[in-house]
Scaffold this active site. Structure first.
Site, PDB file in Angstrom:
ATOM      1  N   THR A 100      -3.296   5.644  -3.758  1.00 16.81           N
ATOM      2  CA  THR A 100      -2.152   6.098  -3.168  1.00 16.81           C
ATOM      3  C   THR A 100      -0.751   6.027  -3.777  1.00 16.81           C
ATOM      4  O   THR A 100       0.065   6.950  -3.877  1.00 16.81           O
ATOM      5  CB  THR A 100      -2.145   5.775  -1.540  1.00 16.81           C
ATOM      6  OG1 THR A 100      -2.114   4.315  -1.640  1.00 16.81           O
ATOM      7  CG2 THR A 100      -3.193   6.095  -0.889  1.00 16.81           C
ATOM      8  N   THR A 101      -0.849   4.865  -4.516  1.00 17.10           N
ATOM      9  CA  THR A 101       0.471   4.619  -5.551  1.00 17.10           C
ATOM     10  C   THR A 101       0.494   5.229  -6.673  1.00 17.10           C
ATOM     11  O   THR A 101       1.380   5.825  -7.027  1.00 17.10           O
ATOM     12  CB  THR A 101       0.453   2.902  -5.233  1.00 17.10           C
ATOM     13  OG1 THR A 101       0.462   2.393  -4.358  1.00 17.10           O
ATOM     14  CG2 THR A 101       1.745   2.763  -6.275  1.00 17.10           C
ATOM     15  N   ASP A 145       0.981  -1.270   0.089  1.00 15.51           N
ATOM     16  CA  ASP A 145      -0.096  -0.061  -0.081  1.00 15.51           C
ATOM     17  C   ASP A 145       1.054   1.118   0.151  1.00 15.51           C
ATOM     18  O   ASP A 145       1.653   1.416   0.976  1.00 15.51           O
ATOM     19  CB  ASP A 145      -0.896   0.094   1.347  1.00 15.51           C
ATOM     20  CG  ASP A 145      -1.782   1.121   1.298  1.00 15.51           C
ATOM     21  OD1 ASP A 145      -1.534   2.015   2.137  1.00 15.51           O
ATOM     22  OD2 ASP A 145      -2.870   1.526   0.424  1.00 15.51           O
ATOM     23  N   ASP A 161      -8.982  -0.195   2.561  1.00 19.07           N
ATOM     24  CA  ASP A 161      -9.163   0.477   0.955  1.00 19.07           C
ATOM     25  C   ASP A 161     -10.555  -0.169   0.334  1.00 19.07           C
ATOM     26  O   ASP A 161     -11.041   0.737  -0.283  1.00 19.07           O
ATOM     27  CB  ASP A 161      -7.754  -0.080  -0.085  1.00 19.07           C
ATOM     28  CG  ASP A 161      -6.782   0.800   0.358  1.00 19.07           C
ATOM     29  OD1 ASP A 161      -6.675   1.485   1.138  1.00 19.07           O
ATOM     30  OD2 ASP A 161      -5.583   0.325   0.178  1.00 19.07           O
TER      31      ASP A 161
END
Length: 562
Positions: free
Chosen positions: A108-109, A75, A406
């Site tokens: 987020t990545t 994550d 998530d």
């Protein structure tokens, strides 16, 4: 007189040439091109850390924290949260990931990878002496057009169709550690969000953080994880003889103490004889007894309080057949109130019948492992829930919790804004192709940074192809050709991250919420524009602290050199 005037000139010019020290000598300063290129390098370095964690074939990162604990995750936000960096631009990039996580909980990545690539394509423009303001103007113009194109690709989803919802959430956790148990986890995420979802008079509220608590119990199998129709807390009854199982209980919630109040400051009581001491004790007992009478009057089966319960109060309540839980957290009390339909009471003498919760189907205290847990389950209309996770070890459970959070965020986003766009790099490649075409109509120097944004969006499909080990150049070229003739809702060709081939995302069922994609692109472009505008970095600023004591000067030193 003329001679004296000529003699004075060299002295004045020497004074003008003397260097002026404005900043402290310990201060480190980078300015102009050096600062801009330094920021670009720092941003690219952060993006390179997590580039390999994108897509279904992503790698895990193992991080050691200062206390000796281990974090294993893919994550983006969880990785960058643990990384300690010193460069200010790198810190800004990490904040970018945190902002994305707090806003939409997913992507987020992607946001870091896109921001890193935008900095990468801005570097040659800086070398060609483009002014940073021109680059930022081009980037922001491309952002506006990109968001319009993105909304043109989006289409609505029917929230009543659970199968469609499951496909969508499955796509979000297909890249995670728990993808092997995706059906189970998708069910958990959707059940939890449906439970806490409130839609009153057009106002939607889905507070996952407060009302969907995740409890991790090491041991058992992951398949034993479930969403309780109610709440579980890590507490046991205060007295061994109290009931540990009641069907259809009447639950009373308090946030006041059930013991005699102690003074906050020291108090002296002077007694003239021993009968007064007995009378003082009796007053205390009478007060506790009256409080218990007020509670017993509404005939509850279970009493939960956030404060302490004295032995005497336990005695009275036990005689009335009431089970007592004490020292609950405020958050747990709020969750129980939402589940059983009770109201938290502040003063025992003001308890009304309507304050008692009757919506709970079963109250039960169970021993799991070495600890006791209290369950308020089978509630009629719970608006709070506990997600019970079982697993082999703490590390596994921590990663499952992150991944589940998530998935719950994706489900929440869909309930709040039910619009979808294709995943698998299809969106980004469609934006890249469309912006490259539109750049031809942009006038002047803005055309170069505008086109650069289009090139930067290709990083997502390219990284997906790299991470699944296929021929990157051939796959990305084929994908670009597929998108050259497609537009709007027809641009659905992306990369199948499992097999490394080009696939139709409609058939594959890989979709992403529009709000996540919009937030990703907005955050990445705006952050890049801000970093490129920085042309001066001053470090080693004066630390504010107590003023240093100046030593008194000796009398003899005063006149030296004077």
């Amino acid at each position: 007189r003329r001679y004296r005037g000529v003699r004075a000139l060299p002295a004045r010019s020497a004074t003008m040439q003397a260097p002026v020290m404005v900043l402290n000598q310990n201060t480190k300063r980078e300015s102009g091109r050096k600062a801009q290129l330094g920021n670009v390098q720092a941003g690219k370095a952060v993006a390179d850390i997590i580039r390999t964690t994108l897509g279904p074939k992503s790698m895990l990162k193992m991080l050691l924290d200062p206390t000796g604990g281990i974090v294993m995750t893919n994550d983006g936000n969880a990785i960058l949260r643990e990384v300690d960096v010193s460069h200010p631009a790198a810190k800004s990039m990490i904040e970018l990931s945190r902002a994305q996580d707090e806003e939409v909980g997913d992507g987020t990545t992607s946001v870091i990878v896109i921001a890193g690539e935008l900095l990468h394509v801005a570097e040659p423009l800086l070398h060609r002496d483009f002014h940073p303001t021109v680059i930022c103007s081009g980037f922001l113009r491309a952002l506006e057009d990109g968001l319009d194109l993105l909304r043109g690709m989006a289409f609505p989803i029917n929230l009543a169709d659970r199968t469609e919802l499951q496909k969508l959430v499955k796509a979000s956790i297909g890249t995670k550690f728990i993808s092997r148990f995706s059906d189970l986890m998708v069910g958990l995420a959707i059940d939890a969000v449906e439970t806490v979802h409130i839609d009153q008079d057009g106002r939607k509220e889905i507070d996952i953080k407060r009302y969907a608590k995740t409890e991790k119990l090491p041991g058992g199998n992951i398949e034993e994880s479930r969403v309780l129709k109610g709440v579980m807390i890590n507490k046991d009854v205060t007295h061994a003889k109290m009931k540990r199982r009641i069907e259809k209980p009447r639950v009373l919630l308090l946030d006041c103490t059930l013991e005699y109040k102690k003074n906050e400051s020291a108090t002296n009581v002077e007694l003239s004889d021993d009968t007064q001491w007995a009378e003082l004790l009796k007053q205390e007992e009478d007060w506790v007894a009256s409080v218990c009478r007020d509670i017993i009057a509404v005939k509850p089966d279970v009493v939960c309080t956030e404060k302490g319960v004295s032995d005497l109060a336990q005695h009275f309540l036990l005689k009335a057949g009431i089970a007592v839980l004490r020292r609950l957290r405020k958050t747990d009390n709020n969750r129980i109130a939402r589940s059983v339909g009770a109201t938290i009471v502040h003063r025992p003498e003001e308890i009304k019948e309507s304050d008692v919760g009757t919506g709970c189907g079963l109250y039960e205290v169970k021993k799991i492992g070495e600890e006791y847990f209290t369950f308020f389950v089978d509630c009629e209309a719970p608006k709070a829930c506990t997600v019970l996770l079982r697993g082999a070890s703490k590390d596994v459970l921590n990663e499952v919790e992150r991944n589940l959070l998530d998935a719950m965020n994706v489900a929440r986003n869909i309930y709040q804004a039910p619009m979808l766009v294709p995943g698998g790099g299809a969106c980004e490649m469609a934006l890249s192709t469309a912006l490259a075409e539109k750049a031809k109509g942009v006038e002047g120097a803005l055309q170069w940074p505008y086109r650069a944004v289009g090139m930067a969006f290709e990083v997502i499909p390219r990284t997906l192809a790299q991470n699944c080990g296929c021929d990157v150049v051939r796959i990305v070229t084929e994908l670009r050709a597929k998108h050259a003739g497609a537009s709007g809702q027809e641009a659905v060709w992306g990369i199948d991250g499992e097999k490394g081939v080009i696939a139709d995302m409609r058939e594959l069922g890989v979709w992403e919420p529009l709000v996540v994609k919009e937030q990703t692109i907005k955050t990445a472009v705006e952050m890049t524009s801000m970093l490129l505008r920085i042309d001066d970095i001053v470090s080693g600023m004066h630390r504010k602290g107590p003023p240093k004591e100046t030593k008194p000067q000796a009398a003899g030193e005063e006149g030296e050199g004077g």
